[in-house]
Design an enzyme around this catalytic site. Structure first.
Site, PDB file in Angstrom:
ATOM      1  CG  ASP A  85      -1.797  -1.178   1.200  1.00 27.35           C
ATOM      2  OD1 ASP A  85      -2.594  -1.405   0.200  1.00 27.35           O
ATOM      3  OD2 ASP A  85      -1.727  -2.215   1.931  1.00 27.35           O
ATOM      4  CD  GLU A 104      -0.264  -9.464   2.452  1.00 25.78           C
ATOM      5  OE1 GLU A 104      -0.847  -9.527   1.362  1.00 25.78           O
ATOM      6  OE2 GLU A 104      -0.178  -8.384   3.108  1.00 25.78           O
TER       7      GLU A 104
HETATM    8  C1  5RP Z   1      -3.004  -7.329   0.878  1.00 19.79           C
HETATM    9  C2  5RP Z   1      -1.882  -6.419   0.591  1.00 19.79           C
HETATM   10  C3  5RP Z   1      -1.614  -5.914  -0.782  1.00 19.79           C
HETATM   11  O1  5RP Z   1      -0.588  -6.294  -1.357  1.00 19.79           O
HETATM   12  C4  5RP Z   1      -2.005  -4.360  -0.556  1.00 19.79           C
HETATM   13  O2  5RP Z   1      -3.174  -3.944  -0.513  1.00 19.79           O
HETATM   14  C5  5RP Z   1      -1.805  -3.920  -2.255  1.00 19.79           C
HETATM   15  O3  5RP Z   1      -2.900  -4.282  -2.939  1.00 19.79           O
HETATM   16  P1  5RP Z   1      -3.125  -3.740  -4.653  1.00 19.79           P
HETATM   17  O4  5RP Z   1      -2.068  -4.529  -5.253  1.00 19.79           O
HETATM   18  O5  5RP Z   1      -4.598  -4.299  -4.855  1.00 19.79           O
HETATM   19  O6  5RP Z   1      -3.031  -2.406  -4.554  1.00 19.79           O
HETATM   20  O7  5RP Z   1      -1.155  -5.901   1.408  1.00 19.79           O
HETATM   21  O8  5RP Z   1      -3.171  -7.488   2.269  1.00 19.79           O
END
Ligand code: 5RP
Length: 225
Positions: A85, A104
């Protein structure tokens, strides 16, 4: 100007070259990772085995014929590929927008190399504009929220969200993070916190980011911004 979706696809494609031949691949979660999995299928790339950070990712991998194994059956592995994010110039990240932060973090901790795939909008000088996800055991929700408030944040329960671990998410708004390592340690020490979505102690090793010009590669020897 390219859309965020196009940028995510570009970086997802670029990540294909990091898939270890015959080894174990760690796969994160989110829309960028979903594109990465689609690209594995459409390019016919062979993935030996994978470990997965969410039930959704596991289902997507199995759908395209990838064997997903229990992380308990391996000692560690080569490459973890995941989105984020926010990522700062110290290769620290906020993750958990998709509520998969704990798994993760486990997979990132087991990987020799963590390759983070983002579009340029995710690169920041200071973490915290994106609300910081904190996974909590439901009975501790209110007490953890009080503690986070006392630390200066504004925690908001993510409505209708139960994680793959049966827990809840507090998203902490208006909480700028000048020192991600100490914030990670502090929040992780609150009773009832499963994990905080700060990836600072085990940060990112390689950032692939896409902008209108293409995909750029930064490793922890280069300057991010
Ligand atoms: C999920 C995560 C994602 O990697 C993060 O939210 C980025 O998501 P996106 O690729 O949809 O922008 O941490 O828990």
């Amino acid at each position: 100007m390219k859309s965020q979706d196009e940028l995510k696809l570009m970086v997802a494609r670029a990540a294909l070259s990091y898939i270890p031949v015959g080894g174990v691949l760690g796969v994160g979660s989110g829309s960028t990772v979903a594109k990465f999995i689609e690209q594995i299928a459409s390019e016919g790339i062979r993935v030996g085995r994978a470990v997965s950070s969410s039930n959704k990712t596991t289902a997507m991998l199995r759908d395209i014929g990838v064997e997903v194994v229990d992380p308990n059956t391996i000692d560690g592995y080569d490459v973890y590929i995941d989105g984020a994010d926010e990522v700062n110039e110290r290769f620290e990240a906020i993750k958990g927008g998709g509520a998969c932060l704990t798994r993760e973090k486990i997979l990132a901790s087991m990987a020799r190399t963590f390759v983070c795939i983002v579009d340029k909008s995710k690169l920041v000088t200071q973490l915290g504009r994106f609300p910081l996800p904190v996974e909590v055991i439901p009975m501790a929700r209110a007490q953890v929220a009080r503690t986070l408030r006392a630390m200066g944040g504004e925690p908001v329960l993510r409505e209708g969200c139960i994680t793959d671990n049966g827990c809840e998410i507090l998203d902490v708004h208006n909480f700028m993070i000048p020192d991600a390592v100490s914030a990670e340690d502090h929040i992780n020490s609150i009773p009832g916190v499963v994990t905080v979505g700060l990836f600072a102690r085990r940060g990112v090793d390689v950032v692939l980011y896409a902008d209108d010009e293409g995909v750029k590669v930064l490793d922890n020897d280069s300057t991010l911004l």
